[in-house]
Design an enzyme around this catalytic site. Structure first.
Site, short mmCIF file in Angstrom:
data_model
loop_
_atom_site.label_atom_id
_atom_site.label_comp_id
_atom_site.label_asym_id
_atom_site.label_seq_id
_atom_site.Cartn_x
_atom_site.Cartn_y
_atom_site.Cartn_z
N LYS A 1 0.82 -1.21 0.00
CA LYS A 1 0.00 0.00 0.00
C LYS A 1 0.86 1.27 0.00
CE LYS A 1 -4.15 -2.15 1.75
NZ LYS A 1 -3.72 -3.56 1.96
C1 LIG Z 1 -4.33 -4.66 1.25
C2 LIG Z 1 -3.52 -5.90 1.13
C3 LIG Z 1 -3.85 -6.93 0.21
C4 LIG Z 1 -5.12 -6.89 -0.64
O1 LIG Z 1 -5.07 -5.91 -1.66
P1 LIG Z 1 -6.41 -5.44 -2.37
O2 LIG Z 1 -6.03 -4.26 -3.20
O3 LIG Z 1 -7.35 -5.08 -1.25
O4 LIG Z 1 -6.92 -6.59 -3.18
C5 LIG Z 1 -3.01 -8.03 0.10
N1 LIG Z 1 -1.91 -8.14 0.88
C6 LIG Z 1 -1.57 -7.19 1.78
C7 LIG Z 1 -0.35 -7.39 2.63
C8 LIG Z 1 -2.34 -6.03 1.94
O5 LIG Z 1 -1.99 -5.10 2.84
#
Ligand SMILES: *Cc1c(COP(=O)(O)O)cnc(C)c1O
Length: 440
Positions: free
Chosen positions: A89
């Site tokens: 993120k």
């Molecule tokens: C948010 C997250 C995901 C999922 O991603 P999306 O965009 O919600 O599909 C997968 N792995 C980690 C470590 C995350 O923080």
């Protein structure tokens, strides 16, 4: 702008076709490639300013390449966790911070960001916005219901514009308080309320870049024309960026939707029916989601860009917790494959990868790797690594007690000074806290 005024999600009017740029983009470093991709969608920030914003975003990453590809035998891992909070993120939120600051200063405006988190998003948002001019950020997390590490990652950020609110309730309470404060249009206007959850288009856009970057690195190493990409999926934000990259012409042969036991999306792509289940806690908590907010964006393209059809389907889902699309000989969409991976398979994948390659997968990444092992076939493939294993030490220890799961960034947090207010999970209390804090 988060949601559109009618409550739906926003998309660009057109998706550019970049197939004639692919050869030229291949040699670009990550920030230069990001600048090329963003320039196709952003026409209101001068090119030089945009380059500066991109450079400032990715200079906070601890790896020169920003998102390096690590080969493990036949499996290639795209490491997206070299940002400040050790999860993918950061790739979007480190960019959003400087962009918000830039736009607010251009317009001489202020912004109060309000978010609710169950863990990862909150710390990435805080790291993206800490210390930024004209922005205050309030993040609600459920008191004593996030992991101690995740809590520290948020509450140890002491910048004056960062306000952690531990609410005496659940993540859902936080989310519903947030929604109801956003529905109060007077409050929203008076306090310039803004959101940075995954429905923000800029977050999707920032993620498009690494699909190009990762596929280039795999094809350099293995030859071939295109790559199968496996994506650990929760809200469908990450993989939707891959879908956009593919529509633009990125060399992606198919996308693998890898879910944990919360499998609404893998069920959709293997049956054509999208129906809500109940959320079960798993080893990969950031994917413990049943209703995927970005799915609606995919539906738009799936319905031949017919917004009326999307509205009808979303109404169907709102009324019956289920919607269905035609299921043809190619399934729902020949560009997608899907698998749901359970706890046992996740642990076995972490253990085998450590034994065979000495490499520790975090539990989210392990879901993607396990799905790729089932579905990717013999051509070039790439698995997105969405978090550093040190964020999930308990899962790693369960899979393989010898595997190291530490990171200096997290070690430094232990015993750090923290700031956080514990308040009741009531809309009025949160509203009053925001008003008083902003009044200084
Ligand atoms: C948010 C997250 C995901 C999922 O991603 P999306 O965009 O919600 O599909 C997968 N792995 C980690 C470590 C995350 O923080």
């Amino acid at each position: 702008m988060g949601l559109a005024t009618d409550g739906g999600l926003l998309l660009p009017e057109t998706i550019p076709d970049v197939r004639n740029r692919l050869a030229e983009w291949r040699s670009l470093a990550y920030p230069a490639l990001a600048h090329e991709v963003f320039s196709l969608f952003i026409d209101d920030i001068p090119s030089r300013d945009l380059m500066q914003l991109v450079n400032s975003a990715y200079s906070s990453f601890r790896h020169d390449e920003v998102a390096p590809v690590v080969p493990l035998g036949r499996t290639n891992i795209l490491e997206l966790f070299h940002g400040p909070t050790l999860a993918f993120k950061d790739i979007a939120l480190q960019f959003l911070g400087p962009v918000f600051e830039y736009i607010l200063s251009e317009r001489n405006e202020k912004l109060t960001v309000l978010g609710a988190t169950s863990g990862d998003t909150g710390s990435a948002a805080i790291q993206g916005l800490r210390g930024r001019q004209n922005i205050e950020i309030f993040i609600m997390h459920p008191h004593q219901r996030v992991s101690p590490l995740q809590e520290l990652q948020m509450t140890s950020v002491l910048d004056e514009n960062v306000h952690n609110l531990a609410i005496r309730g659940t993540f859902d309470d936080g989310q519903s308080i947030m929604k109801s404060l956003f529905r109060d249009l007077d409050f929203k206007r008076d306090y310039q309320l803004g959101a940075i959850n995954s429905v923000n288009w800029a977050r999707v856009l920032a993620q498009v870049v690494y699909y190009f970057y990762g596929c280039y690195r795999v094809l350099e190493r293995e030859g071939g024309e295109s790559v199968t990409v496996s994506v650990p999926t929760g809200n469908f934000g990450d993989i939707f960026a891959g879908y956009i990259a593919r529509r633009m012409g990125a060399p992606i042969s198919s996308l693998i939707v890898a879910t944990n036991e919360n499998d609404i999306l893998s069920r959709f792509f293997t049956t054509g029916t999208y129906s809500r289940g109940t959320v079960a806690p798993t080893l990969s908590p950031s994917m413990d989601i049943q209703v995927a907010s970005n799915f609606e964006r995919y539906l738009f393209y799936h319905c031949g860009s017919d917004a009326t059809k999307v509205c009808a389907l979303m109404d169907e889902f709102a009324n019956s917790a289920s919607l269905s699309v035609p299921f043809g000989p190619d399934g729902v969409d020949s560009g997608f494959q899907a698998a749901a991976i359970n706890t046992e398979q996740t642990l076995a994948t972490i253990a085998a990868c450590y034994q065979n390659h000495g490499y520790v997968l975090d539990p989210h990444t392990a879901v993607g790797v396990a799905a790729a092992q089932q579905l990717a076939g013999s051509g070039p493939s790439l698995c997105l690594a969405t978090a550093h294993p040190a964020k999930f030490p308990d899962a790693i220890a369960r899979a393989n007690p010898d595997a190291p799961a530490t990171h200096p960034i997290l070690d430094q947090l232990k015993g750090a000074k923290t700031r956080c207010r514990v308040i009741d999970a009531k809309e009025a209390t949160v509203r009053e806290t925001i008003i008083q804090t902003l009044a200084g």
